[in-house]
Motif scaffolding. Structure first.
Motif, PDB file in Angstrom:
ATOM      1  N   ARG A   1      -7.382  -5.985 -40.131  1.00  0.00           N
ATOM      2  CA  ARG A   1      -8.113  -7.080 -40.786  1.00  0.00           C
ATOM      3  C   ARG A   1      -7.624  -7.306 -42.207  1.00  0.00           C
ATOM      4  O   ARG A   1      -7.642  -8.423 -42.708  1.00  0.00           O
ATOM      5  N   GLY A   2      -7.175  -6.229 -42.845  1.00  0.00           N
ATOM      6  CA  GLY A   2      -6.744  -6.328 -44.239  1.00  0.00           C
ATOM      7  C   GLY A   2      -5.310  -6.815 -44.412  1.00  0.00           C
ATOM      8  O   GLY A   2      -4.839  -6.952 -45.542  1.00  0.00           O
TER       9      GLY A   2
ATOM     10  N   PRO B  95      -7.852   6.621 -35.049  1.00  0.00           N
ATOM     11  CA  PRO B  95      -9.107   6.032 -34.551  1.00  0.00           C
ATOM     12  C   PRO B  95      -9.061   4.499 -34.526  1.00  0.00           C
ATOM     13  O   PRO B  95      -8.550   3.859 -35.448  1.00  0.00           O
ATOM     14  N   SER B  96      -9.624   3.947 -33.464  1.00  0.00           N
ATOM     15  CA  SER B  96      -9.577   2.490 -33.258  1.00  0.00           C
ATOM     16  C   SER B  96     -10.170   1.730 -34.436  1.00  0.00           C
ATOM     17  O   SER B  96      -9.628   0.700 -34.863  1.00  0.00           O
ATOM     18  N   ASP B  97     -11.278   2.224 -34.962  1.00  0.00           N
ATOM     19  CA  ASP B  97     -11.927   1.508 -36.069  1.00  0.00           C
ATOM     20  C   ASP B  97     -11.009   1.401 -37.277  1.00  0.00           C
ATOM     21  O   ASP B  97     -11.010   0.377 -37.966  1.00  0.00           O
ATOM     22  N   LEU B  98     -10.262   2.463 -37.515  1.00  0.00           N
ATOM     23  CA  LEU B  98      -9.360   2.448 -38.673  1.00  0.00           C
ATOM     24  C   LEU B  98      -8.214   1.462 -38.440  1.00  0.00           C
ATOM     25  O   LEU B  98      -7.825   0.717 -39.344  1.00  0.00           O
ATOM     26  N   CYS B  99      -7.680   1.429 -37.210  1.00  0.00           N
ATOM     27  CA  CYS B  99      -6.624   0.445 -36.893  1.00  0.00           C
ATOM     28  C   CYS B  99      -7.161  -0.970 -37.093  1.00  0.00           C
ATOM     29  O   CYS B  99      -6.482  -1.834 -37.659  1.00  0.00           O
ATOM     30  N   ARG B 100      -8.400  -1.216 -36.617  1.00  0.00           N
ATOM     31  CA  ARG B 100      -8.984  -2.570 -36.746  1.00  0.00           C
ATOM     32  C   ARG B 100      -9.176  -2.930 -38.202  1.00  0.00           C
ATOM     33  O   ARG B 100      -8.882  -4.050 -38.624  1.00  0.00           O
TER      34      ARG B 100
ATOM     35  N   ASP C  67      -1.918  -9.352 -44.169  1.00  0.00           N
ATOM     36  CA  ASP C  67      -1.624 -10.777 -44.366  1.00  0.00           C
ATOM     37  C   ASP C  67      -1.602 -11.526 -43.039  1.00  0.00           C
ATOM     38  O   ASP C  67      -2.072 -12.646 -42.935  1.00  0.00           O
ATOM     39  N   ARG C  68      -0.999 -10.901 -42.044  1.00  0.00           N
ATOM     40  CA  ARG C  68      -0.844 -11.542 -40.726  1.00  0.00           C
ATOM     41  C   ARG C  68      -1.453 -10.627 -39.669  1.00  0.00           C
ATOM     42  O   ARG C  68      -0.733  -9.946 -38.948  1.00  0.00           O
ATOM     43  N   PRO C  69      -2.804 -10.604 -39.559  1.00  0.00           N
ATOM     44  CA  PRO C  69      -3.417  -9.684 -38.592  1.00  0.00           C
ATOM     45  C   PRO C  69      -2.998 -10.005 -37.161  1.00  0.00           C
ATOM     46  O   PRO C  69      -2.772 -11.172 -36.818  1.00  0.00           O
ATOM     47  N   VAL C  70      -2.879  -8.972 -36.361  1.00  0.00           N
ATOM     48  CA  VAL C  70      -2.694  -9.157 -34.920  1.00  0.00           C
ATOM     49  C   VAL C  70      -4.027  -9.679 -34.376  1.00  0.00           C
ATOM     50  O   VAL C  70      -5.089  -9.206 -34.801  1.00  0.00           O
ATOM     51  N   PRO C  71      -4.015 -10.668 -33.464  1.00  0.00           N
ATOM     52  CA  PRO C  71      -5.291 -11.149 -32.908  1.00  0.00           C
ATOM     53  C   PRO C  71      -6.115  -9.980 -32.341  1.00  0.00           C
ATOM     54  O   PRO C  71      -5.555  -9.051 -31.753  1.00  0.00           O
ATOM     55  N   ALA C  72      -7.447 -10.059 -32.557  1.00  0.00           N
ATOM     56  CA  ALA C  72      -8.329  -8.939 -32.190  1.00  0.00           C
ATOM     57  C   ALA C  72      -8.160  -8.524 -30.731  1.00  0.00           C
ATOM     58  O   ALA C  72      -8.148  -7.326 -30.413  1.00  0.00           O
ATOM     59  N   GLN C  73      -7.995  -9.514 -29.848  1.00  0.00           N
ATOM     60  CA  GLN C  73      -7.874  -9.165 -28.420  1.00  0.00           C
ATOM     61  C   GLN C  73      -6.555  -8.463 -28.120  1.00  0.00           C
ATOM     62  O   GLN C  73      -6.485  -7.603 -27.236  1.00  0.00           O
ATOM     63  N   VAL C  74      -5.516  -8.835 -28.853  1.00  0.00           N
ATOM     64  CA  VAL C  74      -4.211  -8.179 -28.661  1.00  0.00           C
ATOM     65  C   VAL C  74      -4.304  -6.723 -29.122  1.00  0.00           C
ATOM     66  O   VAL C  74      -3.852  -5.804 -28.431  1.00  0.00           O
ATOM     67  N   LEU C  75      -4.936  -6.532 -30.291  1.00  0.00           N
ATOM     68  CA  LEU C  75      -5.104  -5.159 -30.793  1.00  0.00           C
ATOM     69  C   LEU C  75      -5.959  -4.337 -29.830  1.00  0.00           C
ATOM     70  O   LEU C  75      -5.649  -3.168 -29.559  1.00  0.00           O
ATOM     71  N   ALA C  76      -7.006  -4.943 -29.280  1.00  0.00           N
ATOM     72  CA  ALA C  76      -7.869  -4.226 -28.334  1.00  0.00           C
ATOM     73  C   ALA C  76      -7.051  -3.746 -27.130  1.00  0.00           C
ATOM     74  O   ALA C  76      -7.216  -2.612 -26.658  1.00  0.00           O
ATOM     75  N   GLY C  77      -6.150  -4.599 -26.647  1.00  0.00           N
ATOM     76  CA  GLY C  77      -5.293  -4.217 -25.520  1.00  0.00           C
ATOM     77  C   GLY C  77      -4.374  -3.061 -25.887  1.00  0.00           C
ATOM     78  O   GLY C  77      -4.188  -2.119 -25.108  1.00  0.00           O
ATOM     79  N   GLN C  78      -3.814  -3.116 -27.078  1.00  0.00           N
ATOM     80  CA  GLN C  78      -2.945  -2.021 -27.538  1.00  0.00           C
ATOM     81  C   GLN C  78      -3.736  -0.718 -27.615  1.00  0.00           C
ATOM     82  O   GLN C  78      -3.253   0.342 -27.200  1.00  0.00           O
TER      83      GLN C  78
END
Ligand code: CTP
Ligand code: MG
Length: 157
Positions: free
Chosen positions: A106-107, A97-102, A109-120
């Motif tokens: 967020r947790g 689920p997307s929420d769990l990936c997000r 050390d080096r999060p993927v930028p939110a927009q990049v994750l949204a694209g994935q």
């Protein structure tokens, strides 16, 4: 494997396969770049990844490709290479689920930028039909993270 950042690909693979059986683009970025997240090292890392996958398949060795898996050209080339080597070829699709990936992202050390994750996440949601049509011997679709650990055979190959 196919899945967004934080979907649990590396965790899934590491629980089932020996370290040398897993070929990871992040790990190879760490080898030829400043760390697993050094995107400037991607081209060199993928160049190595392709060579390692080809060498392993050429010896008939079990090979787990730990990348996002979203590039259809690369993915189907690995399928063809497995076939040429006489090996079974399977996809593990972590449709977490997307929420769990997000939340996991967020947790980190080096999060993927939110927009990049949204694209994935958009690409992962749209890739199921393609995976089913590409001709894999099996597509293991793991959609419930709690069951991801038990959702597929211990060593599907
Ligand atoms: N995680 C978890 N429970 C799972 C799977 C993963 O708690 N069943 C946690 C891991 O401990 C890690 C985070 O979620 O902190 C991301 O998991 P990881 O396996 O690293 O995700 P990947 O899909 O490999 O992410 P990336 O593409 O960024 O490598
Ligand atoms: Mg990973």
């Amino acid at each position: 494997m196919v899945g967004a950042s934080g979907s649990g690909k590396s965790t899934w693979a590491e629980a089932r396969y020996r370290r040398d059986e897993i070929v990871s683009s992040d790990a190879l970025r760490g080898v030829v770049g400043s760390g697993p997240h050094d995107l400037d090292a991607s081209a060199d890392a993928f160049d190595l990844l392709e060579r390692i996958v080809a060498a392993r398949l050429g010896r008939g060795l079990t090979t787990v490709v730990d990348t996002l898996g979203l590039d259809q050209e690369r993915r189907t080339a690995w399928l063809a290479a497995a076939r040429a080597a006489g090996l079974p070829a399977l996809v593990v699709h972590l449709d977490t689920p997307s929420d769990l990936c997000r939340e996991r992202n967020r947790g980190r050390d080096r999060p993927v930028p939110a927009q990049v994750l949204a694209g994935q996440l958009r690409k992962v949601a749209a890739v199921a039909t393609a995976l089913d049509l590409e001709g894999w011997d099996a597509v293991h679709r793991l959609s419930e993270p709690g069951r991801a650990a038990e959702g597929a055979p211990q060593r599907p190959v």
